[in-house]
Design a protein around this motif. Sequence first.
Motif, PDB file in Angstrom:
ATOM      1  N   LYS A  11     -13.297 -30.281 -39.186  1.00  0.00           N
ATOM      2  CA  LYS A  11     -12.808 -28.911 -39.305  1.00  0.00           C
ATOM      3  C   LYS A  11     -13.981 -27.940 -39.308  1.00  0.00           C
ATOM      4  CE  LYS A  11      -9.034 -30.485 -41.973  1.00  0.00           C
ATOM      5  NZ  LYS A  11      -8.637 -30.745 -43.337  1.00  0.00           N
ATOM      6  N   LEU A  12     -15.049 -28.364 -39.938  1.00  0.00           N
ATOM      7  CA  LEU A  12     -16.226 -27.514 -39.978  1.00  0.00           C
ATOM      8  C   LEU A  12     -16.745 -27.263 -38.562  1.00  0.00           C
ATOM      9  CD1 LEU A  12     -17.934 -26.094 -42.115  1.00  0.00           C
ATOM     10  CD2 LEU A  12     -19.571 -27.959 -41.915  1.00  0.00           C
ATOM     11  N   GLY A  13     -16.549 -28.249 -37.716  1.00  0.00           N
ATOM     12  CA  GLY A  13     -16.991 -28.101 -36.329  1.00  0.00           C
ATOM     13  C   GLY A  13     -16.349 -26.898 -35.676  1.00  0.00           C
ATOM     14  N   PHE A  14     -15.063 -26.718 -35.941  1.00  0.00           N
ATOM     15  CA  PHE A  14     -14.363 -25.565 -35.375  1.00  0.00           C
ATOM     16  C   PHE A  14     -14.942 -24.265 -35.932  1.00  0.00           C
ATOM     17  CE2 PHE A  14     -11.160 -22.279 -36.231  1.00  0.00           C
ATOM     18  CZ  PHE A  14     -10.897 -21.876 -34.934  1.00  0.00           C
ATOM     19  N   ILE A  15     -15.074 -24.217 -37.258  1.00  0.00           N
ATOM     20  CA  ILE A  15     -15.578 -22.988 -37.878  1.00  0.00           C
ATOM     21  C   ILE A  15     -16.953 -22.654 -37.325  1.00  0.00           C
ATOM     22  CG2 ILE A  15     -16.345 -21.931 -40.036  1.00  0.00           C
ATOM     23  CD1 ILE A  15     -14.104 -23.214 -41.440  1.00  0.00           C
ATOM     24  N   LEU A  16     -17.799 -23.675 -37.241  1.00  0.00           N
ATOM     25  CA  LEU A  16     -19.156 -23.426 -36.756  1.00  0.00           C
ATOM     26  C   LEU A  16     -19.167 -22.964 -35.301  1.00  0.00           C
ATOM     27  CD1 LEU A  16     -21.132 -26.297 -38.422  1.00  0.00           C
ATOM     28  CD2 LEU A  16     -21.607 -23.859 -38.652  1.00  0.00           C
ATOM     29  N   ALA A  17     -18.348 -23.609 -34.499  1.00  0.00           N
ATOM     30  CA  ALA A  17     -18.344 -23.236 -33.087  1.00  0.00           C
ATOM     31  C   ALA A  17     -17.744 -21.849 -32.904  1.00  0.00           C
ATOM     32  CB  ALA A  17     -17.569 -24.261 -32.269  1.00  0.00           C
ATOM     33  N   ALA A  18     -16.664 -21.565 -33.649  1.00  0.00           N
ATOM     34  CA  ALA A  18     -16.040 -20.245 -33.538  1.00  0.00           C
ATOM     35  C   ALA A  18     -17.002 -19.191 -34.062  1.00  0.00           C
ATOM     36  CB  ALA A  18     -14.728 -20.215 -34.306  1.00  0.00           C
ATOM     37  N   ALA A  19     -17.693 -19.501 -35.160  1.00  0.00           N
ATOM     38  CA  ALA A  19     -18.680 -18.555 -35.676  1.00  0.00           C
ATOM     39  C   ALA A  19     -19.812 -18.411 -34.668  1.00  0.00           C
ATOM     40  CB  ALA A  19     -19.214 -19.014 -37.022  1.00  0.00           C
ATOM     41  N   GLY A  20     -20.184 -19.513 -34.033  1.00  0.00           N
ATOM     42  CA  GLY A  20     -21.230 -19.459 -33.011  1.00  0.00           C
ATOM     43  C   GLY A  20     -20.808 -18.584 -31.849  1.00  0.00           C
ATOM     44  N   SER A  21     -19.527 -18.651 -31.520  1.00  0.00           N
ATOM     45  CA  SER A  21     -19.016 -17.789 -30.463  1.00  0.00           C
ATOM     46  C   SER A  21     -19.046 -16.337 -30.898  1.00  0.00           C
ATOM     47  CB  SER A  21     -17.584 -18.200 -30.103  1.00  0.00           C
ATOM     48  OG  SER A  21     -16.953 -17.170 -29.379  1.00  0.00           O
ATOM     49  N   ALA A  22     -18.596 -16.098 -32.128  1.00  0.00           N
ATOM     50  CA  ALA A  22     -18.490 -14.717 -32.607  1.00  0.00           C
ATOM     51  C   ALA A  22     -19.864 -14.093 -32.811  1.00  0.00           C
ATOM     52  CB  ALA A  22     -17.686 -14.674 -33.898  1.00  0.00           C
ATOM     53  N   VAL A  23     -20.748 -14.818 -33.474  1.00  0.00           N
ATOM     54  CA  VAL A  23     -22.076 -14.275 -33.750  1.00  0.00           C
ATOM     55  C   VAL A  23     -22.943 -14.385 -32.504  1.00  0.00           C
ATOM     56  CG1 VAL A  23     -24.190 -14.576 -35.076  1.00  0.00           C
ATOM     57  CG2 VAL A  23     -21.974 -14.812 -36.197  1.00  0.00           C
ATOM     58  N   GLY A  24     -23.341 -13.256 -32.000  1.00  0.00           N
ATOM     59  CA  GLY A  24     -24.149 -13.288 -30.778  1.00  0.00           C
ATOM     60  C   GLY A  24     -24.747 -11.920 -30.529  1.00  0.00           C
ATOM     61  N   LEU A  25     -24.914 -11.609 -29.253  1.00  0.00           N
ATOM     62  CA  LEU A  25     -25.496 -10.323 -28.908  1.00  0.00           C
ATOM     63  C   LEU A  25     -24.612  -9.167 -29.335  1.00  0.00           C
ATOM     64  CD1 LEU A  25     -26.783 -11.345 -25.401  1.00  0.00           C
ATOM     65  CD2 LEU A  25     -28.147 -10.944 -27.452  1.00  0.00           C
ATOM     66  N   GLY A  26     -23.318  -9.439 -29.506  1.00  0.00           N
ATOM     67  CA  GLY A  26     -22.420  -8.395 -30.003  1.00  0.00           C
ATOM     68  C   GLY A  26     -22.884  -7.891 -31.355  1.00  0.00           C
ATOM     69  N   ASN A  27     -23.343  -8.805 -32.192  1.00  0.00           N
ATOM     70  CA  ASN A  27     -23.818  -8.426 -33.522  1.00  0.00           C
ATOM     71  C   ASN A  27     -25.251  -7.936 -33.496  1.00  0.00           C
ATOM     72  OD1 ASN A  27     -22.132 -10.884 -33.305  1.00  0.00           O
ATOM     73  ND2 ASN A  27     -21.783 -10.467 -35.473  1.00  0.00           N
ATOM     74  N   LEU A  28     -26.093  -8.664 -32.782  1.00  0.00           N
ATOM     75  CA  LEU A  28     -27.532  -8.419 -32.873  1.00  0.00           C
ATOM     76  C   LEU A  28     -27.988  -7.308 -31.937  1.00  0.00           C
ATOM     77  CD1 LEU A  28     -28.470 -12.198 -32.870  1.00  0.00           C
ATOM     78  CD2 LEU A  28     -28.479 -10.694 -34.854  1.00  0.00           C
ATOM     79  N   PRO A  32     -25.892  -2.711 -33.297  1.00  0.00           N
ATOM     80  CA  PRO A  32     -26.944  -1.729 -33.611  1.00  0.00           C
ATOM     81  C   PRO A  32     -27.067  -0.653 -32.535  1.00  0.00           C
ATOM     82  CG  PRO A  32     -27.753  -3.954 -33.934  1.00  0.00           C
ATOM     83  CD  PRO A  32     -26.415  -4.084 -33.275  1.00  0.00           C
ATOM     84  N   TYR A  33     -26.865  -1.046 -31.292  1.00  0.00           N
ATOM     85  CA  TYR A  33     -26.991  -0.084 -30.202  1.00  0.00           C
ATOM     86  C   TYR A  33     -25.856   0.952 -30.274  1.00  0.00           C
ATOM     87  CZ  TYR A  33     -25.329   0.711 -25.313  1.00  0.00           C
ATOM     88  OH  TYR A  33     -24.782   1.195 -24.162  1.00  0.00           O
ATOM     89  N   LEU A  34     -24.653   0.503 -30.588  1.00  0.00           N
ATOM     90  CA  LEU A  34     -23.541   1.456 -30.693  1.00  0.00           C
ATOM     91  C   LEU A  34     -23.650   2.337 -31.937  1.00  0.00           C
ATOM     92  CD1 LEU A  34     -20.462  -0.633 -29.481  1.00  0.00           C
ATOM     93  CD2 LEU A  34     -21.799   1.071 -28.231  1.00  0.00           C
ATOM     94  N   THR A  35     -24.138   1.783 -33.045  1.00  0.00           N
ATOM     95  CA  THR A  35     -24.307   2.633 -34.225  1.00  0.00           C
ATOM     96  C   THR A  35     -25.345   3.706 -33.938  1.00  0.00           C
ATOM     97  OG1 THR A  35     -25.850   1.045 -35.136  1.00  0.00           O
ATOM     98  CG2 THR A  35     -23.649   0.985 -36.015  1.00  0.00           C
ATOM     99  N   TYR A  36     -26.345   3.343 -33.185  1.00  0.00           N
ATOM    100  CA  TYR A  36     -27.362   4.329 -32.784  1.00  0.00           C
ATOM    101  C   TYR A  36     -26.723   5.426 -31.937  1.00  0.00           C
ATOM    102  CZ  TYR A  36     -31.351   6.200 -30.186  1.00  0.00           C
ATOM    103  OH  TYR A  36     -32.271   7.026 -29.594  1.00  0.00           O
TER     104      TYR A  36
END
Length: 544
Positions: A11-28, A32-36
């Motif tokens: 089950k952790l595999g799913f969470i990690l992979a989904a989190a891996g999908s979610a966390v990316g350039l959208g966040n990093l 920040p670029y849109l808040t700017y």
Amino acid sequence: MKQDRGAWRSKLGFILAAAGSAVGLGNLWKFPYLTYKFGGGEHGHGAGGFVIIYLMAVLLLGLPVMIAEVMIGRRGRLNPVGSFRALRPGTAWKYAGLLGVITGFLILSYYAVVAGWTIEYIAKSVTWEYADYDAHVSDQAVRDRVFSELSVAPAGALFLKEHGLIRDTADASAVQAAWARVKTDKKYANLLKQAKKEFFLAFKTRFRTQRALKHAIIEKKMEIYPASLFERFLKNPVKQVGYFFLFMLLTMLVVIGGVSGGIERWNKVLMPLLLLMLFTLVGRVFTLDGGVRAMRFLFYPDFSRVTFNTVLWAVGQAFFSLSLGMGALLTYGSYLPKDAKISKASLAIVSLDTLVALAAAFVIFGSIFTFGLTMHGSGIGNLFTAVPGIFLHMPGGRFLSILFYSLVAFAALTSTVSLMEVAAAYLIDEHDMSRKRAVLIAGAAIFLLGVPSALSFNLLANARIFHLTFFGLVDFFSANIALPLGGILIAIFVGWVLTAREKHEEVFEFPVWLYSVWDFLVRFVAPAAILVLLFALLTGRVSG
Ligand code: TRP
């Protein structure tokens, strides 16, 4: 070839992979670029309006729709098209899945361009070009920089008043308008020259010794250098296309490796490492001068800046950052065992994703405010221009910089992999292809689609559609239109088409009250909010 589908090892595999999908350039990169951008840029007052709306969108739309999307995948047990079909055979719902597959192609086609930038920045960290900025920035650039700083300071207003261009030095918008005129209208060419000279003189007289002045100039060069490096990099079409190609290849390799073998294993190690790195930087920024200002910039709401447009971008960004609305999490959900609790997993993913976005923005703005950096006009490069400043002022900065950009690259890779996985799963399930063939075909198509995006900062910089570059257009369309539209369809399908019994089986862990809240959000709130936005869009109330 159904046996080519995978399954999570845990089950952790799913969470990690989904989190891996979610966390990316959208966040990093993008958050920040849109808040700017929505905080008013370098001289803005605060991005709080955008940030608060974003957080609301994440909570009220993102979380409920995520649960709905994963649910469709786990019940359908197939790619987006197949899952919709399996749940309601013979209806047009499968086209909702097809929209997702197409959106995934679009997103990956420009996302991998930005992902390619991370490779260049790993290389730049290895060679540590930042160390000899002195030799690379001209004195003229320092003069221009001093001018742009003093023109927005009281000195600038005073200058304008002395020359009869404004009456009231406290009227910020008049000052802004007057400088805009001075800078563009040829009539004022001489005045502009004079201002530049005066301002540099004023700057010079601040320093008592020649040495102090020299030091100050070097410091200015250090501020200017990262931005000029980035700009030069963007203008290089060969590098832009080359790194994009390289990143597509990497993505394809991982996806060919299959779900559990390729994606799951690396995630377990590198995701926590990214968090560690990010929070080390957060800690570091708290000790810098700009930390407090960064907090204020991020959370102080300047509601005079909030328009329909802000809301549209905030909602689009919520979907984008959470990987929602195109079937990526649906596809990952299709590998999820029946007894896993979708709601808990979703909450974990949403929290982590939001935390990372806020941390990244804090680090970037902290650096900008501390080191007075100039950013590439739109702020599009601030992940690459702002962060090196911190490392330059840190022991072991070069090593940390290599590590940081490697982790960013990895975070981007787990996201590109999830985007590619949708296309691959679709071709494998629906067109009976082998995994390898599916990935090769999808990869080639996405690469071709993305070349104009890679050229949008150089050869095609002036080719505008609705005032946007090709890159800007694909980004705007896919994130702000296609994802919310996909989100609506998912919400309507789960809210109105699936029966209460079907839903209860999937969110068996919900107590009655929580089920009602979630169901209400999915049935009414999500479709209504997104419909209003799409309406605003169609009636021309918003723009790129
Ligand atoms: N969420 C990822 C990010 O923030 C990007 C991404 C991956 C994505 N898969 C997606 C966005 C699916 C939308 C849909 O970087």
